[in-house]
Design a protein around this motif. Structure first.
Motif, PDB file in Angstrom:
ATOM      1  N   LYS A  72      90.852 -31.958  62.280  1.00 33.40           N
ATOM      2  CA  LYS A  72      91.111 -33.290  62.852  1.00 33.40           C
ATOM      3  C   LYS A  72      92.326 -33.959  62.202  1.00 33.40           C
ATOM      4  O   LYS A  72      93.208 -34.465  62.888  1.00 33.40           O
ATOM      5  N   SER A  73      92.353 -33.967  60.877  1.00 31.48           N
ATOM      6  CA  SER A  73      93.481 -34.613  60.182  1.00 31.48           C
ATOM      7  C   SER A  73      94.776 -33.845  60.408  1.00 31.48           C
ATOM      8  O   SER A  73      95.830 -34.452  60.618  1.00 31.48           O
ATOM      9  N   THR A  74      94.683 -32.530  60.388  1.00 30.60           N
ATOM     10  CA  THR A  74      95.886 -31.722  60.609  1.00 30.60           C
ATOM     11  C   THR A  74      96.466 -32.013  61.990  1.00 30.60           C
ATOM     12  O   THR A  74      97.682 -32.160  62.142  1.00 30.60           O
ATOM     13  N   ALA A 106      94.184 -43.235  64.150  1.00 31.20           N
ATOM     14  CA  ALA A 106      93.315 -43.689  63.064  1.00 31.20           C
ATOM     15  C   ALA A 106      92.523 -42.488  62.564  1.00 31.20           C
ATOM     16  O   ALA A 106      91.773 -41.865  63.316  1.00 31.20           O
ATOM     17  N   ASP A 107      92.739 -42.131  61.290  1.00 28.77           N
ATOM     18  CA  ASP A 107      92.067 -40.956  60.730  1.00 28.77           C
ATOM     19  C   ASP A 107      90.846 -41.402  59.925  1.00 28.77           C
ATOM     20  O   ASP A 107      90.998 -41.934  58.828  1.00 28.77           O
ATOM     21  N   GLU A 108      89.680 -41.210  60.481  1.00 28.27           N
ATOM     22  CA  GLU A 108      88.409 -41.605  59.852  1.00 28.27           C
ATOM     23  C   GLU A 108      88.445 -43.060  59.361  1.00 28.27           C
ATOM     24  O   GLU A 108      88.172 -43.329  58.185  1.00 28.27           O
ATOM     25  N   PRO A 109      88.759 -43.999  60.246  1.00 30.84           N
ATOM     26  CA  PRO A 109      88.962 -45.388  59.814  1.00 30.84           C
ATOM     27  C   PRO A 109      87.701 -46.064  59.286  1.00 30.84           C
ATOM     28  O   PRO A 109      87.801 -47.080  58.600  1.00 30.84           O
TER      29      PRO A 109
HETATM   30 MG   LIG Z   1      90.167 -35.203  57.897  1.00 32.38          MG
END
Ligand SMILES: [Mg+2]
Ligand SMILES: Nc1ncnc2c1ncn2[C@@H]1O[C@H](COP(=O)(O)OP(=O)(O)O)[C@@H](O)[C@H]1O
Length: 249
Positions: A45-47, A173-176
């Motif tokens: 997900k972050s990548t 938004a990454d895991e906000p």
């Molecule tokens: Mg992540």
């Protein structure tokens, strides 16, 4: 037919150590959509998110953002693309000792001569705009407090305000809400969704909490081991699919 904001085609990412974090991710995201990406830890997900503004350079495939080929962009063109992509982070990334309204103004730095912005010399008009944006996330009365005096949920609303101040066309938004309690999470997601809706802003929100994705997203994309294994509406995300996503090999 709605306008396409972002397209990825066969996007793949293999890190130098050989880890394949993304495999042929092909997606089309339309203006105004709130898309939630879900999947277990390590799914990519972050990548994926970091690829979109080239914080991680994908090893293969294509990214087209508002008609521009992101992977070919360099220098000024890349800076201009990044300026149109607002970011919200899990740990807020605020300047703790600065007042809230100045944190919001940092969203505008991409538009200022760097020296002026670096010195914190903002115009009265900039400050007025920051206060207006803080009002939109329900924080007008917190504008002059130090950022670290705010609660976690309030700090994340400042994070949203800062991203909005940048007037982006895509919000990432990454895991906000990963560092927030359930009630603050609910509150932050409500503001995020409302602000996006008011501005017709497209957003991609990485979440590992399926219940929040179901409640707030228009569309959910499930990623497992770097591959898209689900792409549909919250209603279409059945328990069977969720189990496959999180629990099966
Ligand atoms: Mg992540
Ligand atoms: N800089 C890196 N170098 C090597 N592997 C990485 C790097 N960053 C992430 N990874 C690996 O890529 C995969 C996807 O990670 P990530 O995108 O952070 O997943 P998620 O955000 O879904 O938890 C994981 O296997 C992770 O260990």
């Amino acid at each position: 037919m709605s306008e396409v904001v972002l397209e990825t085609k066969d996007l793949s990412m293999v890190f130098p150590d050989g880890t394949q974090a993304l495999k042929n991710v092909t997606l089309t995201i339309k203006k105004g959509e709130l898309v939630s990406i879900i999947g277990p830890s390590g799914a990519g997900k972050s990548t994926f998110m970091r690829s979109l503004n080239m914080l991680n350079k994908p090893t293969d495939g294509q990214i087209v953002f508002e008609g521009e080929n992101v992977l070919k962009a360099r220098g000024k063109q890349l800076r201009q693309i990044r300026r149109r992509i607002g970011m919200v982070f899990q740990h807020f990334n605020l300047i703790k000792r600065s007042p809230t309204y100045q944190n919001v103004l940092h969203g505008r730095l991409g538009y200022m001569p760097s020296l002026k912005g670096g010195l914190g010399r903002f115009s009265e008009e900039d400050t007025r705009q920051a206060l207006e944006i803080l009002r939109r996330v329900g924080l007008e009365d917190q504008a002059f407090k130090r950022a670290d005096e705010l609660s976690g949920g309030q700090q994340q609303r400042v994070g949203i305000a800062r991203a909005i101040a940048q007037t982006p066309s895509l919000l990432l938004a990454d895991e906000p809400i990963a560092s927030l309690d359930p009630s603050s999470s609910e509150n932050v997601m409500t503001y995020l969704k409302n602000v996006c809706q008011e501005d017709g802003l497209t957003s991609i929100v990485n979440l590992h909490q399926v219940d929040f994705a179901k409640k707030f997203a228009h569309r959910i994309i499930g990623i497992k081991a770097g591959e898209v294994v689900f792409d549909g509406s919250p209603k279409e995300l059945t328990e069977g699919i969720t189990n496959h996503l999180y629990y099966s090999k």
